[in-house]
Design an enzyme around this catalytic site. Sequence first.
Site, PDB file in Angstrom:
ATOM      1  N   ASN A  21       0.836  -1.208   0.000  1.00 39.20           N
ATOM      2  CA  ASN A  21       0.000   0.000   0.000  1.00 39.20           C
ATOM      3  C   ASN A  21       0.867   1.253   0.000  1.00 39.20           C
ATOM      4  OD1 ASN A  21      -0.325  -1.361   2.782  1.00 39.20           O
ATOM      5  ND2 ASN A  21      -1.209   0.598   3.289  1.00 39.20           N
ATOM      6  N   ASP A  22       0.771   2.128   0.965  1.00 45.32           N
ATOM      7  CA  ASP A  22       1.348   3.477   0.816  1.00 45.32           C
ATOM      8  C   ASP A  22       2.846   3.517   0.478  1.00 45.32           C
ATOM      9  OD1 ASP A  22      -1.050   3.555   2.164  1.00 45.32           O
ATOM     10  OD2 ASP A  22      -0.257   4.567   3.930  1.00 45.32           O
ATOM     11  N   GLN A  38       4.524   0.311   2.298  1.00 43.77           N
ATOM     12  CA  GLN A  38       3.782  -0.585   3.183  1.00 43.77           C
ATOM     13  C   GLN A  38       3.692  -1.928   2.489  1.00 43.77           C
ATOM     14  OE1 GLN A  38       1.819   0.215   6.480  1.00 43.77           O
ATOM     15  NE2 GLN A  38       3.901   0.991   6.241  1.00 43.77           N
ATOM     16  N   SER A  82       2.783   3.684   8.109  1.00 46.47           N
ATOM     17  CA  SER A  82       3.437   4.647   7.218  1.00 46.47           C
ATOM     18  C   SER A  82       4.233   5.731   7.925  1.00 46.47           C
ATOM     19  CB  SER A  82       2.380   5.310   6.337  1.00 46.47           C
ATOM     20  OG  SER A  82       1.964   4.379   5.380  1.00 46.47           O
TER      21      SER A  82
END
Length: 457
Positions: A21-22, A38, A82
Amino acid sequence: MKPEPNRSMEYHVLPPKGLLNDPNGLIYYKGLYHVFFQWNPHGTDHSFKYWGHATSSDLVTYEYHEAALQPVDWFDKNGCYSGSAIEHDGKLYLFYTGNVKSEEGERTSYQCLAVSEDGMSFKKLGPVTRHPEGYTQHMRDPKVMRGEDGVFYMILGAQRDDLTGDTVAYRSEDLLSWEFMGSIMSVREKLGYMWECPDILKLKGKDVFVFSPQGLEPEGYRFNNIFQTGYYMGCFQGGRFHWDGQPFEELDRGFEFYAPQTFVDEKGRTILFGWMGTMPSEMENAMPTVKEGWVHHLSLPREVSTAGGKLVQVPVEELRSLRHEKKEYSGRNIGFEIPHRAYELGIRLEGNVETFDLLYRNEIKIRFEAVGRRFIVERTNWATSLRETRSVTLDGNLKSIEIYTEETSMEIFINSGEEVFSLRYFAKEDDRKVSMEIEGAGSGIEAVSYRLESGRE
Ligand code: FRU
């Protein structure tokens, strides 16, 4: 042991396996671009979060490394969430959120530090801040920057006790001891129940506060994704953001774009990567790539600037080195096949454009209508099989479109980056037709295409 790179895409950052993800900790440090992200290396769900790590000398090819941070300590045992990176006295400091859940499912968030001397191995130093009053434990995603006053500021996505979103700041002289300052907002703005991944971009003449609020209701064509990313313009000084009052504007108009982060590179460019992207869990579980053991990727690196009170994004110029096999097309009605998995299509429109239509692999439809200046992107939702659209009103006429695609991903830059649409799509493998059509007096299409290949072994 270095993870094996995932070859499903040519030029995007994607997880070697598992879920990404991020983007996190973006920085140019000791001669290399570092892109952390992530990462759940164990599966395609969100149950574990490590910091994955890739480096690049050119923003085009990436080398993947062992995870930089693993969720194995008491202060981050349920996820190294994050955060960001900053260089100080030659060392690389990573700030991140340690996510901890009790047996009863109660959350505690710790803002943590890890330090490295070489950008490859990281020593965790544990939590560095104290949780402030007035806020719930939904406090995360530290972005650390140095102010013009020489002081370090850490901004954090937060939720007030009354369950509204906010962003708060801490200050520090040495990156080790941090003092709480309160909300960064000069005006209290009610926008959703939690703000994730805040960032401040110091651009020519303007500061831009980018964040990802959760809990916005759709308003017509706006805010149609599950969570949104957008920005306010203003001035960030001394830990406070003086908002100029212009409404919250979405940063990307597509279906999959979330939680971006920026950094300033050695050439002074502000470069942004986003996550493509957040989506409802029924769509995430139905992603066809799950069968291949991976899901999601980062957006292209985009150089950002402001023009006409807007954030403008263009693919970094290094991506031009991917171009092979140039082809040119012109006319009012164009059709061809693309035999490539990674592809760039540049389109210039001439004359008085009344409508423009593009059909990509019988899956993505792009349409512009001069009446109302609407630009519309349509695709099939792979979970429901229904067609769905996202759209925006352009400020002026449609002049150009720059499309970067991979087999399952597309980023569309309109009028030199005034608007961007990012999306995933799943077309039939052997359907590779592209057609374009324009209507309007004296109108015409000039297009250039390239096969994109990075030249890596
Ligand atoms: C945004 C986010 C962050 C959090 C991270 C966890 O997508 O929810 O707020 O730190 O993802 O993976």
